[in-house]
Design an enzyme around this catalytic site. Structure first.
Site, PDB file in Angstrom:
ATOM      1  N   LYS A 285      30.426   3.938  -3.059  1.00  0.00           N
ATOM      2  CA  LYS A 285      30.096   2.638  -2.453  1.00  0.00           C
ATOM      3  C   LYS A 285      31.366   2.102  -1.823  1.00  0.00           C
ATOM      4  CE  LYS A 285      28.948  -1.806  -4.659  1.00  0.00           C
ATOM      5  NZ  LYS A 285      27.859  -2.478  -5.388  1.00  0.00           N
TER       6      LYS A 285
ATOM      7  N   LYS B 289      33.416  -1.002  -0.119  1.00  0.00           N
ATOM      8  CA  LYS B 289      33.441  -2.451  -0.053  1.00  0.00           C
ATOM      9  C   LYS B 289      33.953  -2.864   1.317  1.00  0.00           C
ATOM     10  CE  LYS B 289      32.145  -3.986  -4.052  1.00  0.00           C
ATOM     11  NZ  LYS B 289      31.041  -4.950  -4.136  1.00  0.00           N
TER      12      LYS B 289
ATOM     13  N   GLU C  56      24.209  -2.949   1.243  1.00  0.00           N
ATOM     14  CA  GLU C  56      24.013  -3.945   0.176  1.00  0.00           C
ATOM     15  C   GLU C  56      24.438  -5.341   0.641  1.00  0.00           C
ATOM     16  OE1 GLU C  56      25.709  -2.643  -3.527  1.00  0.00           O
ATOM     17  OE2 GLU C  56      25.734  -4.660  -4.382  1.00  0.00           O
TER      18      GLU C  56
ATOM     19  N   LYS D  48      21.314  -6.619 -12.606  1.00  0.00           N
ATOM     20  CA  LYS D  48      22.491  -6.740 -13.475  1.00  0.00           C
ATOM     21  C   LYS D  48      22.090  -7.607 -14.650  1.00  0.00           C
ATOM     22  CE  LYS D  48      25.649  -6.384  -9.541  1.00  0.00           C
ATOM     23  NZ  LYS D  48      26.737  -6.947  -8.738  1.00  0.00           N
TER      24      LYS D  48
END
Ligand code: MUC
Ligand code: MG
Length: 374
Positions: A167, A169, A224, A273
């Site tokens: 992933k 950022k 995302e 989460k």
């Protein structure tokens, strides 16, 4: 038989250094602060839980210091004397004395589940109804801020078979620079790795549309939270416009958010989460709403250490469908640990402990060393 009661709750701030700077759109992390909860019961059993935030107050509305204050001042007194084995009743009591404060509630719920699991001699996932998997796929976040270093890091992790999904950022730099950074990494890794991008709400809709078109062409697998969490209509337009799936993270906390996202078509994937939802049970309710609506699910992290990551893992292990895997790599981002045997990662997956409760034991020396008030 007298019920086992909750006798005392302690919330401890623990500061651990990260293995390198972790750069996100809204913060650069050089350390992580864990709020470790120790919940002691009248039968001598102790449950542990954890809450973390990202970059203090920069990700959401709770900070580690605020979580400790909420627990010490309001939540722990509300739990004192309650039946430690009735977790739903204890959580309902917390709902009645405090609005929001989900991260703090999540840490307390983990500690209650850990204690009850230890009491019954079963794991937290068994307590939740049973795990459908004993290991979880885990990605790694490349966030050093340097493209060449990120590629090097990914190559080493692929070679050691620790991660094969990365992933990235973005959102700190100009959009064109971010797109170039991601494209270079995807080009270097090719089909050997899946690459996803987390914008942490940093783009506006027009910038996002332009960037996603180029990221999709570069072969990125998932985008995302590209725009602010409140702009569900914009998320819906992006999700309809592109083939690459759009994931909601900051936009989804509890079941009501999952319902709103499903109704508006505001995402293809939900990042779950336990902290955002206020605990494992609420995370599972959130997941159920998304799942019923046909959304795909992903096991997210607040970059928790071992206690919070393993609590999350027990919850995610119970989900019938978890098609995007997880990002429970938090313990690996920290230079040290405060549990005796750290979670194990191999062949791109994390093993879920099978011992009673969370299946973890605190390392008292490490805890004493890293606690802020030592
Ligand atoms: C987030 O926004 O998803 C998850 C991985 C990571 O590096 O940061 C977190 C937070
Ligand atoms: Mg995110």
């Amino acid at each position: 038989m007298n019920p086992v009661t909750i006798n005392a709750v302690e919330a401890i701030l623990v500061d651990l250094p990260t293995i390198r700077a972790h750069q996100l759109a809204m913060a650069v992390m050089q350390r992580q602060t864990l709020v470790i909860v120790r919940l002691r019961c009248s039968d001598g059993i102790e449950g542990i839980g954890e809450a973390t935030t990202i970059g203090g107050l920069s990700y959401g509305e709770e900070s580690p210091e605020g979580i400790k204050l909420a627990i010490d001042t309001y939540l722990a007194p509300a739990l004192a004397g309650l039946d430690a084995s009735n977790i739903h009743a204890a959580m309902r009591r917390l709902e009645s004395v405090a609005r929001g404060n989900r991260f703090a509630k999540s840490a307390l719920e983990s500690a209650l589940l850990d204690a009850q699991g230890k009491r019954l001699g079963v794991s937290v996932s068994t307590l939740l109804g049973g795990a459908v998997r004993d290991r979880l796929p885990v990605l790694w976040t490349l966030a050093s801020g340097d493209t060449a270093r990120d590629i090097e890091e990914a190559e080493a992790l692929l070679a050691s078979r620790r991660h094969n999904t990365f992933k990235l950022k973005v959102g700190r730099r100009a959009v064109a620079d971010d797109v170039a950074h991601v494209s270079r990494i995807k080009q270097a890794l090719g089909d050997r790795a899946r690459v996803t991008v987390d914008v942490n709400q940093a783009w506006n809709e027009a910038d996002a549309a332009g960037a996603i078109a180029r990221l999709e062409a570069a072969g990125v697998d998932l985008i995302e939270q590209p725009i602010p969490r409140a702009n569900l209509a914009g998320m819906a337009r992006l999700a309809a416009r592109f083939v690459v799936p759009i994931m909601a993270d900051e936009a989804v906390n509890g079941p009501e958010d999952a319902l709103a996202i499903a109704r508006q078509g505001a995402a293809d994937v939900l990042a779950l989460k336990i902290a955002k939802s206020g605990g494992i049970h609420e995370m599972l309710r959130t997941a159920a709403v998304g799942d019923a609506a046909g959304l795909s699910l992903y096991g997210g992290t607040m970059l928790e250490g071992s206690v919070g990551s393993i609590a999350s893992a027990h919850g995610f292990a119970c989900l019938p469908r978890l098609s995007w895997g997880t990002e429970l790599f938090g313990p690996l981002l920290l230079k040290d640990d405060i549990v005796a045997s750290a979670p194990r990662y191999r062949d791109f997956e994390m093993e879920i402990p099978t011992g009673p409760g969370l299946g973890l034991v605190l390392d008292e020396d490490k805890l004493a060393f890293y606690r802020r008030d030592r």
